[in-house]
Design a protein around this motif. Structure first.
Motif, short mmCIF file in Angstrom:
data_model
loop_
_atom_site.label_atom_id
_atom_site.label_comp_id
_atom_site.label_asym_id
_atom_site.label_seq_id
_atom_site.Cartn_x
_atom_site.Cartn_y
_atom_site.Cartn_z
N ASP A 191 3.35 -28.91 -12.01
CA ASP A 191 2.31 -28.31 -11.19
C ASP A 191 2.25 -26.81 -11.47
OD1 ASP A 191 1.51 -26.78 -8.54
OD2 ASP A 191 0.64 -28.79 -8.38
N LEU A 192 1.06 -26.33 -11.86
CA LEU A 192 0.96 -24.93 -12.29
C LEU A 192 1.03 -23.95 -11.12
CD1 LEU A 192 0.70 -23.12 -14.73
CD2 LEU A 192 -1.79 -23.34 -14.59
N GLY A 193 0.52 -24.32 -9.96
CA GLY A 193 0.62 -23.42 -8.82
C GLY A 193 2.06 -23.17 -8.42
N VAL A 194 2.84 -24.23 -8.36
CA VAL A 194 4.26 -24.10 -8.01
C VAL A 194 5.01 -23.36 -9.11
CG1 VAL A 194 6.37 -25.36 -7.48
CG2 VAL A 194 4.19 -26.17 -6.58
N ALA A 195 4.71 -23.68 -10.38
CA ALA A 195 5.36 -22.98 -11.49
C ALA A 195 5.08 -21.49 -11.44
CB ALA A 195 4.89 -23.56 -12.82
N ASP A 196 3.84 -21.12 -11.11
CA ASP A 196 3.45 -19.72 -11.00
C ASP A 196 4.25 -19.03 -9.90
OD1 ASP A 196 2.05 -17.39 -11.45
OD2 ASP A 196 0.12 -18.14 -10.75
N ALA A 197 4.36 -19.69 -8.75
CA ALA A 197 5.10 -19.11 -7.63
C ALA A 197 6.59 -19.01 -7.93
CB ALA A 197 4.88 -19.96 -6.38
N TYR A 198 7.16 -20.02 -8.56
CA TYR A 198 8.57 -19.98 -8.91
C TYR A 198 8.87 -18.83 -9.88
CZ TYR A 198 9.73 -24.58 -6.86
OH TYR A 198 9.97 -25.63 -6.01
N ALA A 199 8.00 -18.64 -10.87
CA ALA A 199 8.21 -17.56 -11.83
C ALA A 199 8.14 -16.20 -11.14
CB ALA A 199 7.18 -17.65 -12.95
N THR A 200 7.16 -16.04 -10.24
CA THR A 200 7.03 -14.79 -9.49
C THR A 200 8.24 -14.54 -8.62
OG1 THR A 200 4.61 -15.01 -9.46
CG2 THR A 200 5.59 -13.54 -7.83
N ALA A 201 8.71 -15.59 -7.92
CA ALA A 201 9.86 -15.46 -7.04
C ALA A 201 11.11 -15.06 -7.83
CB ALA A 201 10.11 -16.76 -6.29
N ALA A 202 11.30 -15.67 -8.99
CA ALA A 202 12.49 -15.35 -9.79
C ALA A 202 12.48 -13.89 -10.23
CB ALA A 202 12.56 -16.27 -11.00
N VAL A 203 11.31 -13.40 -10.64
CA VAL A 203 11.21 -11.98 -11.00
C VAL A 203 11.55 -11.10 -9.80
CG1 VAL A 203 9.65 -10.14 -11.74
CG2 VAL A 203 9.58 -12.35 -12.89
N ALA A 204 11.05 -11.49 -8.61
CA ALA A 204 11.32 -10.72 -7.39
C ALA A 204 12.81 -10.69 -7.05
CB ALA A 204 10.53 -11.31 -6.22
#
Length: 229
Positions: A191-204
């Motif tokens: 799922d691209l929405g979840v993947a996008d959020a996970y990537a953002t969270a990891a950077v944070a």
């Protein structure tokens, strides 16, 4: 959404059908931009942020996105936060979500072989026009002319969050300052929405994001480049 979006339709369909599919896809993405943009004063996101629109009175899509963001806040220990900048900004989920929905709509419309690329967040289905699995290159965070990773597949979502274009723009919501430590995070899953959020969270999360990513269950996978790589 402040980014370039491309669409590759690989099914052997009549040109007029492909044109209609493309128009429907970009029409959907324009609708998302009008509703979720943080740059348009009349968007629902901006109206909610200013207190002019209640969440209960917003569109079903916006309410669903905010509910998903709340779930992701919990799943990421608060590091995916739609209010991290001090105002409502669900962009870290919306771009991937919009492209995921666009892909789902294409499948439902009879176009199961396609690639939707929303500013580097990519959803592929089926095979390319040559009948081969899709190949997705991930930009090297230290060299704009090179790739650091090439992924091959027939059904996957690939999201990358990095600091190489906009600097350290992802905010650590716990400290209220730009996060450092990870230069590029790529997350791959269904799922691209979840993947996008996970990537953002990891950077944070910074360096601690590595351990958090390692704990994600299959089928989620990731690749990381640190600031000191």
């Amino acid at each position: 959404m402040g980014t370039a979006i491309s669409l590759d339709l690989a099914d052997d369909l009549p040109p007029e059908t492909l044109h209609e599919l493309a128009e429907d896809t970009f029409g959907w993405l324009r609708e998302v931009d009008a509703r979720f943009s943080t740059y348009r004063d009349d968007s629902e996101v901006c109206r909610i942020d200013r207190g002019e629109l209640r969440v209960a009175d917003a569109s079903a899509d916006l309410r669903a996105v905010l509910a998903a963001c709340a779930d992701l806040w919990t799943a990421t220990d608060g590091f995916f936060d739609a209010y991290a900048t001090g105002r409502l900004d669900p962009s870290g989920y919306v771009k991937g979500w919009a492209a995921q929905v666009a892909s789902d709509r294409l499948v439902a419309a009879g176009a199961p072989n396609h690639c939707v690329n929303a500013g580097g967040d990519v959803r592929v289905r089926g095979r390319d026009a040559a009948g081969e699995p899709w190949r997705i290159g991930v930009r090297h965070p230290w060299d704009a002319a090179a790739t650091c990773l090439v992924l091959t597949g027939t059904d996957m979502a690939v999201a990358t969050s990095g600091v190489y274009e906009r600097g350290h723009h992802v905010v650590d919501p716990r400290r209220g300052v730009p996060a450092t430590g990870l230069r590029s995070v790529t997350v791959v899953g269904p799922d691209l929405g979840v993947a996008d959020a996970y990537a953002t969270a990891a950077v944070a999360m910074g360096a601690s994001g590595l351990a958090w990513l390692d704990r994600l269950a299959s089928p989620w996978q990731h690749a990381v480049v640190t600031d000191d790589a």
